[in-house]
Write a protein that holds these residues in place. Structure first.
Motif, PDB file in Angstrom:
ATOM      1  N   THR A  90       0.830  -1.199   0.000  1.00 13.10           N
ATOM      2  CA  THR A  90       0.000   0.000   0.000  1.00 13.10           C
ATOM      3  C   THR A  90       0.865   1.250   0.000  1.00 13.10           C
ATOM      4  OG1 THR A  90      -1.839  -1.083   1.136  1.00 13.10           O
ATOM      5  CG2 THR A  90      -1.708   1.316   1.316  1.00 13.10           C
ATOM      6  N   ALA A  91       0.641   2.116  -0.979  1.00 12.17           N
ATOM      7  CA  ALA A  91       1.448   3.327  -1.123  1.00 12.17           C
ATOM      8  C   ALA A  91       0.922   4.149  -2.291  1.00 12.17           C
ATOM      9  CB  ALA A  91       2.912   2.973  -1.370  1.00 12.17           C
ATOM     10  N   LEU A  92       1.468   5.339  -2.410  1.00 13.33           N
ATOM     11  CA  LEU A  92       1.254   6.160  -3.599  1.00 13.33           C
ATOM     12  C   LEU A  92       2.377   5.816  -4.572  1.00 13.33           C
ATOM     13  CD1 LEU A  92      -0.570   8.393  -4.734  1.00 13.33           C
ATOM     14  CD2 LEU A  92       0.989  10.066  -3.708  1.00 13.33           C
ATOM     15  N   TYR A  93       2.017   5.378  -5.745  1.00 12.74           N
ATOM     16  CA  TYR A  93       2.993   4.930  -6.734  1.00 12.74           C
ATOM     17  C   TYR A  93       3.232   6.034  -7.765  1.00 12.74           C
ATOM     18  CZ  TYR A  93       3.019   0.173  -4.970  1.00 12.74           C
ATOM     19  OH  TYR A  93       3.195  -0.944  -4.171  1.00 12.74           O
ATOM     20  N   PHE A  94       4.511   6.346  -7.961  1.00 16.62           N
ATOM     21  CA  PHE A  94       4.906   7.413  -8.870  1.00 16.62           C
ATOM     22  C   PHE A  94       5.666   6.849 -10.067  1.00 16.62           C
ATOM     23  CE2 PHE A  94       3.922  11.077  -6.262  1.00 16.62           C
ATOM     24  CZ  PHE A  94       3.980  10.578  -4.969  1.00 16.62           C
ATOM     25  N   CYS A  95       5.368   7.395 -11.208  1.00 16.35           N
ATOM     26  CA  CYS A  95       6.097   7.082 -12.426  1.00 16.35           C
ATOM     27  C   CYS A  95       7.259   8.074 -12.569  1.00 16.35           C
ATOM     28  CB  CYS A  95       5.154   7.206 -13.616  1.00 16.35           C
ATOM     29  SG  CYS A  95       5.902   7.019 -15.233  1.00 16.35           S
ATOM     30  N   ASN A  96       8.371   7.587 -13.092  1.00 15.26           N
ATOM     31  CA  ASN A  96       9.547   8.427 -13.298  1.00 15.26           C
ATOM     32  C   ASN A  96      10.128   8.160 -14.676  1.00 15.26           C
ATOM     33  OD1 ASN A  96      12.793   8.365 -13.109  1.00 15.26           O
ATOM     34  ND2 ASN A  96      11.965  10.050 -11.895  1.00 15.26           N
ATOM     35  N   ALA A  97      10.616   9.205 -15.316  1.00 16.18           N
ATOM     36  CA  ALA A  97      11.255   9.035 -16.619  1.00 16.18           C
ATOM     37  C   ALA A  97      12.466   9.939 -16.716  1.00 16.18           C
ATOM     38  CB  ALA A  97      10.281   9.347 -17.740  1.00 16.18           C
ATOM     39  N   ASP A  98      13.548   9.377 -17.200  1.00 12.81           N
ATOM     40  CA  ASP A  98      14.766  10.140 -17.483  1.00 12.81           C
ATOM     41  C   ASP A  98      14.775  10.376 -18.988  1.00 12.81           C
ATOM     42  OD1 ASP A  98      18.149   9.493 -18.000  1.00 12.81           O
ATOM     43  OD2 ASP A  98      17.412  11.228 -16.892  1.00 12.81           O
ATOM     44  N   LEU A  99      14.547  11.609 -19.417  1.00 10.67           N
ATOM     45  CA  LEU A  99      14.341  11.821 -20.842  1.00 10.67           C
ATOM     46  C   LEU A  99      15.011  13.096 -21.339  1.00 10.67           C
ATOM     47  CD1 LEU A  99      11.974  14.214 -21.375  1.00 10.67           C
ATOM     48  CD2 LEU A  99      10.563  12.463 -20.294  1.00 10.67           C
ATOM     49  N   ARG A 100      15.175  13.124 -22.656  1.00 12.62           N
ATOM     50  CA  ARG A 100      15.697  14.318 -23.326  1.00 12.62           C
ATOM     51  C   ARG A 100      14.585  14.936 -24.157  1.00 12.62           C
ATOM     52  NH1 ARG A 100      20.825  13.328 -26.788  1.00 12.62           N
ATOM     53  NH2 ARG A 100      19.871  11.318 -27.235  1.00 12.62           N
ATOM     54  N   ARG A 101      14.464  16.246 -24.075  1.00 10.36           N
ATOM     55  CA  ARG A 101      13.430  16.930 -24.843  1.00 10.36           C
ATOM     56  C   ARG A 101      13.898  17.293 -26.241  1.00 10.36           C
ATOM     57  NH1 ARG A 101      10.819  21.677 -21.575  1.00 10.36           N
ATOM     58  NH2 ARG A 101       9.515  21.628 -23.421  1.00 10.36           N
ATOM     59  N   ARG A 102      15.232  17.435 -26.374  1.00  9.66           N
ATOM     60  CA  ARG A 102      15.785  17.788 -27.686  1.00  9.66           C
ATOM     61  C   ARG A 102      17.110  17.063 -27.882  1.00  9.66           C
ATOM     62  NH1 ARG A 102      14.148  22.218 -25.125  1.00  9.66           N
ATOM     63  NH2 ARG A 102      12.422  23.444 -25.993  1.00  9.66           N
ATOM     64  N   TRP A 103      17.505  16.916 -29.140  1.00  9.98           N
ATOM     65  CA  TRP A 103      18.776  16.294 -29.464  1.00  9.98           C
ATOM     66  C   TRP A 103      19.906  17.107 -28.847  1.00  9.98           C
ATOM     67  CZ3 TRP A 103      22.308  17.334 -33.981  1.00  9.98           C
ATOM     68  CH2 TRP A 103      23.275  16.327 -34.100  1.00  9.98           C
ATOM     69  N   ARG A 104      20.889  16.437 -28.274  1.00 11.84           N
ATOM     70  CA  ARG A 104      22.063  17.041 -27.644  1.00 11.84           C
ATOM     71  C   ARG A 104      21.753  17.726 -26.317  1.00 11.84           C
ATOM     72  NH1 ARG A 104      26.060  19.804 -32.189  1.00 11.84           N
ATOM     73  NH2 ARG A 104      26.723  17.865 -33.182  1.00 11.84           N
ATOM     74  N   GLU A 105      20.536  17.705 -25.913  1.00  9.60           N
ATOM     75  CA  GLU A 105      20.186  18.282 -24.612  1.00  9.60           C
ATOM     76  C   GLU A 105      20.428  17.228 -23.539  1.00  9.60           C
ATOM     77  OE1 GLU A 105      16.569  20.915 -24.022  1.00  9.60           O
ATOM     78  OE2 GLU A 105      15.956  19.102 -22.967  1.00  9.60           O
ATOM     79  N   ASN A 106      20.893  17.660 -22.367  1.00 17.34           N
ATOM     80  CA  ASN A 106      21.067  16.720 -21.261  1.00 17.34           C
ATOM     81  C   ASN A 106      19.718  16.163 -20.833  1.00 17.34           C
ATOM     82  OD1 ASN A 106      23.825  17.084 -21.167  1.00 17.34           O
ATOM     83  ND2 ASN A 106      23.705  18.739 -19.669  1.00 17.34           N
ATOM     84  N   SER A 107      19.717  14.925 -20.383  1.00 18.25           N
ATOM     85  CA  SER A 107      18.472  14.325 -19.920  1.00 18.25           C
ATOM     86  C   SER A 107      18.083  14.892 -18.557  1.00 18.25           C
ATOM     87  CB  SER A 107      18.608  12.802 -19.831  1.00 18.25           C
ATOM     88  OG  SER A 107      19.576  12.443 -18.876  1.00 18.25           O
ATOM     89  N   GLN A 108      16.796  14.878 -18.306  1.00 19.23           N
ATOM     90  CA  GLN A 108      16.266  15.351 -17.022  1.00 19.23           C
ATOM     91  C   GLN A 108      15.268  14.347 -16.489  1.00 19.23           C
ATOM     92  OE1 GLN A 108      15.016  19.532 -16.798  1.00 19.23           O
ATOM     93  NE2 GLN A 108      15.925  19.842 -18.807  1.00 19.23           N
ATOM     94  N   ASN A 109      15.047  14.420 -15.198  1.00 22.50           N
ATOM     95  CA  ASN A 109      14.096  13.535 -14.530  1.00 22.50           C
ATOM     96  C   ASN A 109      12.719  14.174 -14.437  1.00 22.50           C
ATOM     97  OD1 ASN A 109      13.991  10.993 -12.643  1.00 22.50           O
ATOM     98  ND2 ASN A 109      16.115  11.438 -13.138  1.00 22.50           N
TER      99      ASN A 109
END
Length: 121
Positions: A90-109
């Motif tokens: 039992t808990a609140l379940y969170f989704c997480n994604a490490d992604l880049r919004r643009r080419w050559r951009e650093n990924s963010q959480n």
């Protein structure tokens, strides 16, 4: 803008199953790792499972053998199949994604808003 929207939470009896989904949308170039975390009342947020773009999965010891994480890269969606649920899940379940919004951009959480899972004994 990037959004992660979870669905599939609910109330289930111990021993039951639930399937969570999380869809990422918005300005997305690529998604690296996606995962699920959970936070129970009065406790810190903890890792449940993660999965790389190539499909390599990692699980918390507490859910190994009961939960299965998967993803559909074409849909930017990650799933969590939860079987043999226990009250301690039992808990609140969170989704997480490490992604880049643009080419050559650093990924963010990025995080979703969470979906509640309650397992009754």
């Amino acid at each position: 803008q990037v959004q992660l929207v979870e669905s599939g939470g609910g109330l289930v009896q111990a021993g039951g199953s639930l399937r969570l989904s999380c869809a990422a949308s918005g300005s997305i170039f690529s998604i690296n790792t996606m995962g699920w975390y959970r936070q129970a009342p009065g406790k810190q947020r903890e890792l449940v499972a993660t999965i790389t773009w190539g499909g390599t999965a990692n699980y918390a010891d507490s859910v190994k053998g009961r939960f299965t994480i998967s993803r559909d890269n074409a849909k930017n969606t990650v799933y969590l199949q939860m079987n043999s649920l226990k009250p301690e899940d039992t808990a609140l379940y969170f989704c997480n994604a490490d992604l880049r919004r643009r080419w050559r951009e650093n990924s963010q959480n990025y995080w979703g808003q969470g979906t509640q899972v309650t397992v009754s004994s």
